[in-house]
Structure formats: structure tokens, C-alpha cells
Design a protein around this motif. Structure first.
Motif, PDB file in Angstrom:
ATOM      1  N   PRO A 144       0.807  -1.229   0.000  1.00 26.49           N
ATOM      2  CA  PRO A 144       0.000   0.000   0.000  1.00 26.49           C
ATOM      3  C   PRO A 144       0.838   1.276   0.000  1.00 26.49           C
ATOM      4  O   PRO A 144       0.868   2.030   0.972  1.00 26.49           O
ATOM      5  N   ASP A 145       1.521   1.544  -1.139  1.00 26.91           N
ATOM      6  CA  ASP A 145       2.315   2.760  -1.226  1.00 26.91           C
ATOM      7  C   ASP A 145       2.546   3.099  -2.687  1.00 26.91           C
ATOM      8  O   ASP A 145       2.669   2.201  -3.539  1.00 26.91           O
ATOM      9  N   LEU A 146       2.622   4.396  -2.984  1.00 30.09           N
ATOM     10  CA  LEU A 146       2.813   4.846  -4.358  1.00 30.09           C
ATOM     11  C   LEU A 146       4.267   4.797  -4.800  1.00 30.09           C
ATOM     12  O   LEU A 146       4.542   4.991  -5.985  1.00 30.09           O
ATOM     13  N   LEU A 147       5.194   4.541  -3.874  1.00 31.41           N
ATOM     14  CA  LEU A 147       6.614   4.483  -4.222  1.00 31.41           C
ATOM     15  C   LEU A 147       7.261   3.296  -3.516  1.00 31.41           C
ATOM     16  O   LEU A 147       7.929   3.438  -2.487  1.00 31.41           O
ATOM     17  N   VAL A 148       7.045   2.096  -4.049  1.00 31.89           N
ATOM     18  CA  VAL A 148       7.731   0.900  -3.556  1.00 31.89           C
ATOM     19  C   VAL A 148       9.129   0.925  -4.187  1.00 31.89           C
ATOM     20  O   VAL A 148       9.276   0.691  -5.380  1.00 31.89           O
ATOM     21  N   LEU A 171       8.928   1.641   1.556  1.00 32.64           N
ATOM     22  CA  LEU A 171       7.783   2.321   0.955  1.00 32.64           C
ATOM     23  C   LEU A 171       8.027   3.813   1.141  1.00 32.64           C
ATOM     24  O   LEU A 171       7.773   4.373   2.202  1.00 32.64           O
ATOM     25  N   SER A 172       8.540   4.451   0.093  1.00 28.99           N
ATOM     26  CA  SER A 172       9.128   5.774   0.266  1.00 28.99           C
ATOM     27  C   SER A 172       8.144   6.923   0.186  1.00 28.99           C
ATOM     28  O   SER A 172       8.441   8.027   0.642  1.00 28.99           O
ATOM     29  N   HIS A 173       6.959   6.715  -0.387  1.00 28.27           N
ATOM     30  CA  HIS A 173       5.991   7.810  -0.427  1.00 28.27           C
ATOM     31  C   HIS A 173       5.533   8.163   0.987  1.00 28.27           C
ATOM     32  O   HIS A 173       5.506   9.333   1.374  1.00 28.27           O
ATOM     33  N   ASP A 174       5.194   7.137   1.768  1.00 29.80           N
ATOM     34  CA  ASP A 174       4.788   7.361   3.162  1.00 29.80           C
ATOM     35  C   ASP A 174       5.916   7.075   4.145  1.00 29.80           C
ATOM     36  O   ASP A 174       5.681   7.022   5.356  1.00 29.80           O
ATOM     37  N   ALA A 175       7.157   6.878   3.604  1.00 27.22           N
ATOM     38  CA  ALA A 175       8.368   6.764   4.427  1.00 27.22           C
ATOM     39  C   ALA A 175       8.274   5.662   5.475  1.00 27.22           C
ATOM     40  O   ALA A 175       8.459   5.889   6.666  1.00 27.22           O
ATOM     41  N   ARG A 176       8.014   4.426   5.014  1.00 27.47           N
ATOM     42  CA  ARG A 176       7.891   3.296   5.926  1.00 27.47           C
ATOM     43  C   ARG A 176       8.856   2.177   5.541  1.00 27.47           C
ATOM     44  O   ARG A 176       9.153   1.974   4.367  1.00 27.47           O
TER      45      ARG A 176
END
Length: 304
Positions: A261-265, A282-287
Motif C-alpha cells: 500500500p504505497d505509491l513508491l515501492v 515504501l518511500s511515499h509514506d516513508a515506511r
């Protein structure tokens, strides 16, 4: 999927460690960090510029691809994307980080007098050398083309293997060490070369692009970032635009989808006692997250 931590700026380059922690680069914070199994984040070393990809190397040191610096595009509260070359661009480099002292050493910043533009990812070959990609550098109205290099871990030699690529990003080796995989982000393709000797690729004749074999190209629906390989030889690719990791069991086969669930895997690695835990940034939400896979990942070469 389990979220390990959200206390990061823009994570990439995960390395699963034997003690259960994960080393991760934070491009936005310009640092190498350690994330404990409980999610506690500690800083190991400052890496000014843009630390982008990492691998564990000889003597337990971490080798880092530094892209030299990028501007940032805010996309909402707490989220961001990498942008064009920053005003404070330092030039690209390969750096070595001592995990005990935090000391940072620059091994390479040029090839035959031409500066590295934006080193992105690397993989060790078990002979004392490593392959790495140089993504090229994007500016407002132009872009430097990218390349693939091989270099010795002691800083004594660097070779240009492939030039003129369009955004080479993730890089990986087959389990037998005889094939090299490189993902191109903007073209949505994964290329494969046979390895004749350390730092020497077998190039196919024209009209093969870059002298390579096309391994995967899902019809332009994905932009690829990082790569990882399973013990079976399956290639796993972080797919930026598909919110997923794609699993390719062989050349030009339809991939298995691992949704995230992220736009930038952006990147992934394998770890855990049975090597069946996949860690992904997961860099869009920084996880930093983890999930289980059906087969063990490849145990990587760290020294030679």
C-alpha cells in the motif's frame, strides 16, 4: 504486511542483519540508519548528498551509492518525491561506511577523469568486486545517460561495462553468479547479461540494446526501482507505479504480484532465519515494512 517503522524521511537500500535489525539509507536525512526489530531508529553515519543504495561488503563494512544530491517535491503532508539535481549537487560517489566507528571513506567518484553522476545501487560478486549502476542525473531541461560499472572493494580499480542506458537502477546477480540483472526505471525494463569473468560481460551483437537480453518488460505499466533475487533464481522487482513487488520466475514470464500500500515501492531485500522475510522500503509514506514470501531469498556475497 507489518510496518516496522514510519520514523524515516525517504528510505531506500535495506540490508537485513543477522541480529534481526535492518540497515536502511534515508536519502532525505542524508544518513545510514539502523532499525531494530521493534522499530527503534538510530543513526550510524551522516552521508551528505544523496545516499541511495547499499550493500554489506568485506570486513562487515557497508558500501553506499551516493547520488550527490537531489531536490525534493512535496506531495502532501509528510510525503515527498525525489526531484531534479539539487543546487548543492556534490557529484556522485561510492562510499564505504565502518559500522563500528561510523567513519565514511570515498572509494570512487570518477571514471577516467569523468565524474560519476548518480550511483544508485550495487551488488557484490564474491570475488572482491561489485557491480553498480549510475542512474544519470536529471535537470530541468536535460538528463545525463546512465551506466553500469564494476569496481574492486579496496578502491584500486573501476571499469565501465555498459554506457548510454536510460535510468539504470536496481542491480542483482543470479544464484550461480553467471548472470547480471539491471532494471531501467523510465523504460520499465529489466536487462540481463552473461558474465564471462569478474567485471567482464558478454555482449550480444546489434541490434540488442546495450548488448543485453530483455528479461522483463510488463508493457510499460511499471517503472522499476530495486531488485532482489530468490535462491531459486526468481527475480523480485520493486514496481514504483504498481504499488507492488513483482516476482518474475523466468525471462519474459508474467509476474506474480505482491501488492503493497504505497505509491513508491522503492527497494527490497530478504532476511530472517529462513530468508523468507522480505523487507521493503515504501518511500511515499516513508515506511519500512516486512512480509513473508513462499521461497527463501538468495544469501548475498559480502566478501571475497
Amino acid at each position: 504486511m507489518k510496518v516496522i517503522t514510519q520514523d524515516l524521511g525517504y528510505p531506500e537500500g535495506p540490508i537485513a542483519m543477522p541480529d534481526g535489525s535492518v540497515l536502511v539509507l534515508d536519502i532525505y536525512d542524508e544518513a545510514l540508519k539502523r532499525v531494530s526489530p521493534s522499530g527503534q531508529v538510530t543513526r550510524i553515519a551522516a552521508l551528505p548528498g544523496g545516499p541511495n543504495g547499499a550493500a554489506l561488503g568485506p570486513e562487515g563494512a557497508v558500501f553506499v551509492c551516493n547520488n550527490g544530491g537531489t531536490d525534493w517535491i512535496d506531495t502532501g503532508p509528510g510525503t515527498r518525491r525525489t526531484g531534479p539535481q539539487s543546487a548543492g549537487y556534490r557529484g556522485g560517489s561510492i562510499e564505504r561506511v565502518d559500522l563500528v566507528t561510523g567513519r565514511v571513506e570515498t572509494l570512487y567518484d570518477a571514471f577516467e577523469g569523468v565524474g560519476l553522476r548518480s550511483p544508485n545501487d550495487l551488488v557484490f560478486d564474491g570475488t572482491g568486486g561489485f557491480y553498480f549502476t549510475d542512474f544519470g542525473k536529471r535537470r530541468a531541461h536535460e538528463m545525463d545517460l546512465g551506466a553500469v560499472y564494476w569496481a574492486k572493494a579496496d578502491g584500486s580499480e573501476i571499469r565501465l561495462l555498459v554506457s548510454g542506458m536510460i535510468s539504470p537502477n536496481g542491480i542483482a546477480l543470479s544464484p550461480d553468479g553467471n548472470s547480471l540483472y539491471v532494471a531501467e526505471t523510465y523504460t520499465g525494463r529489466i536487462w540481463m547479461w552473461s558474465i564471462e569473468a569478474p567485471g567482464q560481460l558478454r555482449k550480444a551483437d546489434w541490434p540488442a540494446s546495450y548488448g543485453a537480453t530483455l528479461f522483463a518488460s510488463p508493457g510499460g505499466i511499471a517503472r522499476f526501482d530495486g531488485l532482489a533475487v530468490a535462491a531459486s533464481g526468481a527475480v523480485y522487482a520493486a514496481a514504483l507505479d504498481m504499488c507492488a513487488v513483482l516476482e518474475f520466475q523466468g525471462p519474459l514470464q508474467a509476474p506474480r504480484l505482491h501488492p503493497l500500500p504505497d505509491l513508491l515501492v522503492t527497494n527490497l531485500c530478504f532476511g530472517g532465519p529462513d530468508m523468507r522475510t522480505c523487507y521493503a522500503t515504501l518511500s511515499h509514506d516513508a515506511r519500512l515494512v516486512r512480509f513473508r514470501v513462499a521461497e527463501p531469498g538468495l544469501v548475498l556475497h559480502h566478501a571475497g
